[in-house]
Design an enzyme around this catalytic site. Structure first.
Site, mmCIF file in Angstrom:
data_model
loop_
_atom_site.group_PDB
_atom_site.id
_atom_site.type_symbol
_atom_site.label_atom_id
_atom_site.label_comp_id
_atom_site.label_asym_id
_atom_site.label_seq_id
_atom_site.Cartn_x
_atom_site.Cartn_y
_atom_site.Cartn_z
ATOM 1 N N ASP A 39 12.136 -11.566 -0.481
ATOM 2 C CA ASP A 39 11.672 -12.888 -0.026
ATOM 3 C C ASP A 39 12.258 -13.988 -0.914
ATOM 4 O O ASP A 39 12.686 -15.033 -0.429
ATOM 5 C CB ASP A 39 10.141 -12.930 -0.058
ATOM 6 N N HIS B 206 3.454 -9.768 0.103
ATOM 7 C CA HIS B 206 4.702 -9.574 0.847
ATOM 8 C C HIS B 206 4.312 -9.365 2.313
ATOM 9 O O HIS B 206 4.244 -8.250 2.821
ATOM 10 C CB HIS B 206 5.476 -8.363 0.327
HETATM 11 P P1 NAI Z 1 12.581 4.570 6.681
HETATM 12 O O1 NAI Z 1 11.570 4.935 7.718
HETATM 13 O O2 NAI Z 1 14.028 4.532 7.024
HETATM 14 O O3 NAI Z 1 12.413 5.550 5.436
HETATM 15 C C1 NAI Z 1 11.186 5.878 4.898
HETATM 16 C C2 NAI Z 1 11.290 7.253 4.325
HETATM 17 O O4 NAI Z 1 10.076 7.522 3.627
HETATM 18 C C3 NAI Z 1 11.467 8.361 5.385
HETATM 19 O O5 NAI Z 1 12.568 9.183 5.039
HETATM 20 C C4 NAI Z 1 10.144 9.114 5.296
HETATM 21 O O6 NAI Z 1 10.288 10.491 5.587
HETATM 22 C C5 NAI Z 1 9.769 8.882 3.842
HETATM 23 N N1 NAI Z 1 8.370 9.169 3.516
HETATM 24 C C6 NAI Z 1 7.277 9.036 4.297
HETATM 25 N N2 NAI Z 1 6.190 9.453 3.646
HETATM 26 C C7 NAI Z 1 6.588 9.863 2.427
HETATM 27 C C8 NAI Z 1 5.917 10.422 1.307
HETATM 28 N N3 NAI Z 1 4.612 10.638 1.329
HETATM 29 N N4 NAI Z 1 6.654 10.719 0.212
HETATM 30 C C9 NAI Z 1 7.981 10.525 0.190
HETATM 31 N N5 NAI Z 1 8.675 10.005 1.228
HETATM 32 C C10 NAI Z 1 7.981 9.690 2.330
HETATM 33 O O7 NAI Z 1 12.092 3.156 6.093
HETATM 34 P P2 NAI Z 1 12.900 2.090 5.243
HETATM 35 O O8 NAI Z 1 13.572 1.151 6.163
HETATM 36 O O9 NAI Z 1 13.699 2.768 4.201
HETATM 37 O O10 NAI Z 1 11.685 1.276 4.596
HETATM 38 C C11 NAI Z 1 10.814 1.887 3.664
HETATM 39 C C12 NAI Z 1 9.621 1.001 3.401
HETATM 40 O O11 NAI Z 1 10.007 -0.214 2.794
HETATM 41 C C13 NAI Z 1 8.821 0.601 4.647
HETATM 42 O O12 NAI Z 1 7.442 0.688 4.336
HETATM 43 C C14 NAI Z 1 9.200 -0.838 4.850
HETATM 44 O O13 NAI Z 1 8.178 -1.552 5.526
HETATM 45 C C15 NAI Z 1 9.320 -1.282 3.413
HETATM 46 N N6 NAI Z 1 10.065 -2.524 3.191
HETATM 47 C C16 NAI Z 1 9.627 -3.347 2.194
HETATM 48 C C17 NAI Z 1 10.278 -4.513 1.891
HETATM 49 C C18 NAI Z 1 9.779 -5.409 0.803
HETATM 50 O O14 NAI Z 1 10.346 -6.500 0.686
HETATM 51 N N7 NAI Z 1 8.784 -5.055 0.009
HETATM 52 C C19 NAI Z 1 11.465 -4.917 2.649
HETATM 53 C C20 NAI Z 1 11.873 -3.984 3.663
HETATM 54 C C21 NAI Z 1 11.179 -2.826 3.916
#
Ligand code: NAI
Length: 332
Positions: A159, A187
């Protein structure tokens, strides 16, 4: 060469990790002379995909990467960890209420907090990226009582980067000329991107951004809304959430935590509130901080206008509600 540090990435088979891992292996986060022992945690169904990521890490042929461990078991993942990126979380599925998402993720971050408490180094630096990032960080810290609260932070750097880029573009300068824009609060769409203390460098002199832009209606209106809704705009266009920019922001956040902030500059991080700026204690609230010797200090004494106060109160209230919902889930 220095001794390797242990760096953990959860959600390692996901899209943010895919961009983040390269930065770690290339030395752009912990330094180009810091070898890394990388631990990749994901859930059992993702182990096949993770194997492919491990192959690609090998094929990068980067000398800093000493060891890579793909696993679905928190114990070997977090054992003696120095730095942890908690990216893994349950994504929002169609028809899922915000509350259901919070419930699913709070449970994940409870388990990971307990694992960190047992296995990680006591000075481990934990950055929570997985949403709802602020409340996940609070819960994670709560279940890791042997690790100082200050060692858990939530990411609002994306952000901040978005806000900095938007201001630079509006003024017509390169992005590095804009400093000290603040992200306050959660966030989420209640965050308050605040340019009141931001400066822009012109001819080697720092000027207030508000003077350079000279359009309070834009700064209080369109600017704030654009940043608040930027994540949704990326999803609408890309059909997937921000990943390259999120990974870069995670690297920025951790690098500043590791090496410190530059003189006269602050950055925004979700940190456990100590009551500064009248924000309720014991929520993870994004605040401006400076960092030295791997310890952050909340910037004090910034003037808060009545307009800003109202915005801070809205995002604080949302975080208190999230905390209450999380506690209700955990007491079930
Ligand atoms: P993604 O869905 O591509 O990857 C998430 C991964 O986490 C998947 O491989 C899944 O199997 C794994 N996962 C699920 N439960 C798990 C557990 N208990 N232990 C270990 N791994 C586990 O999602 P992406 O795009 O990589 O985003 C990840 C997170 O980041 C989402 O929650 C998204 O909302 C968040 N995010 C946060 C931002 C921020 O600014 N704080 C910005 C963009 C995304």
């Amino acid at each position: 060469q220095a001794k390797p540090i242990t760096v953990v990435v959860t959600g390692a088979a996901g899209q943010i990790a895919y961009s983040l891992l390269y930065q770690l292996a290339a030395g752009s986060v912990f330094g180009e002379d810091q070898p890394i022992d990388l631990r990749l945690l994901d859930i059992p169904p993702m182990m096949g995909v993770l194997e492919g990521v491990v192959m690609e890490l090998q094929d990068l042929a980067l000398p800093l990467l000493k060891n890579v461990l793909p696993t679905a078991d928190p114990e070997p993942a977090f054992k003696d960890a120095d730095a942890v990126f908690l990216v893994g979380s349950m994504p929002r599925k169609e028809g899922m209420e915000r509350k259901d998402l919070l419930a699913a993720n709070v449970k994940i971050f409870k388990v990971q907090g307990e694992a960190l408490d047992k296995f990680a180094k006591k000075d481990v630096k934990v950055l929570v990226v997985g949403n709802p990032a602020n409340t996940n960080a609070l819960i994670c810290s709560h279940y890791a009582p042997s690790i100082p609260k200050e060692n858990f932070t939530a990411m609002t750097r994306l952000d901040q980067n978005r806000a900095q880029a938007a201001l630079a573009s509006r003024i017509g300068v390169s992005v590095d000329k804009v400093k000290n824009v603040i992200i306050w609060g959660n966030h989420s769409s209640t965050q308050y991107p605040d340019a009141a203390h931001a400066t822009v460098e012109k001819d080697c002199v720092a000027h207030p951004v508000s003077k350079a832009i000279n359009d309070d209606a834009w700064l209080n209106g369109e600017f704030v809304e654009t940043i608040q809704k930027r994540g949704a705009a990326v999803i609408a266009a890309r059909k997937m959430s921000s990943a390259m920019s999120a990974a870069k922001a995670a690297g920025d956040h951790m690098r500043d935590w590791w090496f410190g902030t530059k003189p006269n500059q602050f950055v925004s991080m979700g940190v456990v509130s100590d009551g500064s700026y009248g924000i309720p204690k014991d929520v993870v609230f994004s605040l401006p901080v400076t960092i030295k010797d791997k310890k952050y200090t909340i910037v004090q004494g910034l003037e808060i206008s009545s307009h800003a106060r109202a915005k801070l109160d809205i995002t604080a209230k949302e975080l208190e509600e999230e905390r209450a919902e999380a506690n209700a889930v955990l007491q079930q």
